[in-house]
Design a protein around this motif. Structure first.
Motif, PDB file in Angstrom:
ATOM      1  N   VAL A  30      34.273 -47.843  22.055  1.00  0.00           N
ATOM      2  CA  VAL A  30      34.767 -48.637  23.180  1.00  0.00           C
ATOM      3  C   VAL A  30      33.680 -48.737  24.244  1.00  0.00           C
ATOM      4  O   VAL A  30      33.098 -47.728  24.650  1.00  0.00           O
ATOM      5  CB  VAL A  30      36.037 -48.007  23.779  1.00  0.00           C
ATOM      6  N   LEU A  31      33.412 -49.959  24.674  1.00  0.00           N
ATOM      7  CA  LEU A  31      32.475 -50.217  25.766  1.00  0.00           C
ATOM      8  C   LEU A  31      33.270 -50.341  27.059  1.00  0.00           C
ATOM      9  O   LEU A  31      34.149 -51.195  27.179  1.00  0.00           O
ATOM     10  CB  LEU A  31      31.690 -51.491  25.490  1.00  0.00           C
ATOM     11  N   LEU A  32      32.970 -49.488  28.020  1.00  0.00           N
ATOM     12  CA  LEU A  32      33.645 -49.487  29.313  1.00  0.00           C
ATOM     13  C   LEU A  32      32.737 -50.171  30.325  1.00  0.00           C
ATOM     14  O   LEU A  32      31.626 -49.700  30.589  1.00  0.00           O
ATOM     15  CB  LEU A  32      33.944 -48.046  29.738  1.00  0.00           C
ATOM     16  N   THR A  33      33.194 -51.283  30.882  1.00  0.00           N
ATOM     17  CA  THR A  33      32.368 -52.061  31.801  1.00  0.00           C
ATOM     18  C   THR A  33      33.082 -52.253  33.131  1.00  0.00           C
ATOM     19  O   THR A  33      34.260 -51.935  33.289  1.00  0.00           O
ATOM     20  CB  THR A  33      32.010 -53.438  31.214  1.00  0.00           C
ATOM     21  N   ALA A 160      33.992 -34.448  18.356  1.00  0.00           N
ATOM     22  CA  ALA A 160      34.649 -35.579  17.704  1.00  0.00           C
ATOM     23  C   ALA A 160      34.581 -36.822  18.572  1.00  0.00           C
ATOM     24  O   ALA A 160      34.586 -37.948  18.062  1.00  0.00           O
ATOM     25  CB  ALA A 160      36.114 -35.231  17.398  1.00  0.00           C
ATOM     26  N   VAL A 161      34.536 -36.630  19.892  1.00  0.00           N
ATOM     27  CA  VAL A 161      34.509 -37.732  20.855  1.00  0.00           C
ATOM     28  C   VAL A 161      33.229 -37.626  21.680  1.00  0.00           C
ATOM     29  O   VAL A 161      32.918 -36.562  22.234  1.00  0.00           O
ATOM     30  CB  VAL A 161      35.730 -37.687  21.796  1.00  0.00           C
ATOM     31  N   TRP A 162      32.491 -38.730  21.743  1.00  0.00           N
ATOM     32  CA  TRP A 162      31.295 -38.816  22.585  1.00  0.00           C
ATOM     33  C   TRP A 162      31.601 -39.751  23.749  1.00  0.00           C
ATOM     34  O   TRP A 162      31.959 -40.912  23.533  1.00  0.00           O
ATOM     35  CB  TRP A 162      30.120 -39.378  21.795  1.00  0.00           C
ATOM     36  N   ILE A 193      33.681 -43.091  20.250  1.00  0.00           N
ATOM     37  CA  ILE A 193      32.627 -43.301  21.241  1.00  0.00           C
ATOM     38  C   ILE A 193      33.192 -44.105  22.414  1.00  0.00           C
ATOM     39  O   ILE A 193      33.814 -45.152  22.221  1.00  0.00           O
ATOM     40  CB  ILE A 193      31.440 -44.073  20.633  1.00  0.00           C
ATOM     41  N   ILE A 194      32.950 -43.596  23.622  1.00  0.00           N
ATOM     42  CA  ILE A 194      33.310 -44.311  24.847  1.00  0.00           C
ATOM     43  C   ILE A 194      32.060 -44.341  25.698  1.00  0.00           C
ATOM     44  O   ILE A 194      31.546 -43.285  26.102  1.00  0.00           O
ATOM     45  CB  ILE A 194      34.465 -43.617  25.589  1.00  0.00           C
ATOM     46  N   ASP A 201      24.286 -55.461  25.959  1.00  0.00           N
ATOM     47  CA  ASP A 201      23.732 -55.895  24.678  1.00  0.00           C
ATOM     48  C   ASP A 201      23.428 -54.702  23.784  1.00  0.00           C
ATOM     49  O   ASP A 201      23.381 -54.830  22.557  1.00  0.00           O
ATOM     50  CB  ASP A 201      22.459 -56.713  24.896  1.00  0.00           C
ATOM     51  N   ILE A 202      23.221 -53.516  24.386  1.00  0.00           N
ATOM     52  CA  ILE A 202      22.988 -52.302  23.604  1.00  0.00           C
ATOM     53  C   ILE A 202      24.299 -51.803  23.015  1.00  0.00           C
ATOM     54  O   ILE A 202      24.470 -51.710  21.798  1.00  0.00           O
ATOM     55  CB  ILE A 202      22.338 -51.212  24.474  1.00  0.00           C
ATOM     56  N   ALA A 203      25.238 -51.468  23.892  1.00  0.00           N
ATOM     57  CA  ALA A 203      26.486 -50.875  23.430  1.00  0.00           C
ATOM     58  C   ALA A 203      27.372 -51.861  22.686  1.00  0.00           C
ATOM     59  O   ALA A 203      28.118 -51.477  21.786  1.00  0.00           O
ATOM     60  CB  ALA A 203      27.241 -50.274  24.616  1.00  0.00           C
TER      61      ALA A 203
END
Length: 220
Positions: A30-33, A160-162, A193-194, A201-203
């Motif tokens: 997940v990407l958080l913006t 397990a979670v990053w 992944i959060i 553009d990376i994440a």
């Protein structure tokens, strides 16, 4: 795996998060913006059990994460083995006398056998190309070296979670390309992944979806 329901959080009576609700499944990226000041870092801190909702609930694997729960040493130890946090500024994360000690700290706190701790440290040193830095104090490192050390210190915990707060900070273009490949390797390994980023553009290359916080500290 992770669920927030109508979460509100404030500091000094100033709202930081307002009525946040979402779920994240095991293995999701997940990407958080959101704009500066929208509460992204606070949300990551909440997901890591460092701050707590004033209203609403945060549950991790079915357990409500509260200040009282995190005071239970056994559960807190388990939780911090499961959820890893790469801080935006590595100076806030690194505190040991050498890179090697930094990488060993987490596994030692987990109570792992000495030989396993040693193997995890050696694996991380090789993976993150830290061999020449192993005996250096983190505060003598460059920004990019500090960032790699911070990532490696979570890698040795194998959570397990990053959760990663702008992990591309302090990295040059070549290292940012490496970071994208590293995040993809975590995803391929089934990690959740959060990540927050000012370089989506990376994440976004590895994200399954985006959660956007608005300037009003709500999900848009």
């Amino acid at each position: 795996m992770i669920a927030l329901e109508d979460v509100c959080c404030a500091f000094d009576h100033e709202p930081v998060l307002r009525h946040i609700s979402f779920t994240i499944k095991k293995g999701e990226a997940v990407l958080l913006t959101g704009p500066n000041g929208s509460g992204k870092t606070t949300l990551l801190r909440l997901l890591n059990g460092l701050v707590f909702p004033e209203l609403g609930t945060y549950t991790f694997e079915g357990t409500a994460i509260t200040a009282k729960k995190m005071r239970e040493h056994r559960y807190s130890k388990y939780f911090h083995q499961r959820v890893g946090y790469v801080w935006q500024n590595p100076d806030a994360q690194l505190f040991c006398a050498s890179v090697e000690e930094e990488l060993a700290f987490g596994p030692l706190q987990m109570g792992l056998p000495e030989d396993e701790v040693h193997q995890r440290v050696e694996d991380a040193i090789a993976y993150f190309s830290l061999e020449k830095l192993r005996d250096k104090a983190p505060y003598f490192l460059s920004g990019g070296e500090k960032k790699r050390t911070a990532l490696a210190s979570i890698f040795t915990m194998n959570p397990a979670v990053w959760t990663l707060d702008e992990p591309e900070n302090f990295l040059d273009a070549e290292s940012q390309t490496w970071l994208t490949q590293f995040l993809q390797s975590l995803k391929d390994a089934g990690k959740t992944i959060i990540v927050t980023s000012h370089h989506p553009d990376i994440a976004s290359r590895i994200a399954d979806r985006e959660l956007r916080l608005t300037a009003e500290h709500q999900l848009g």
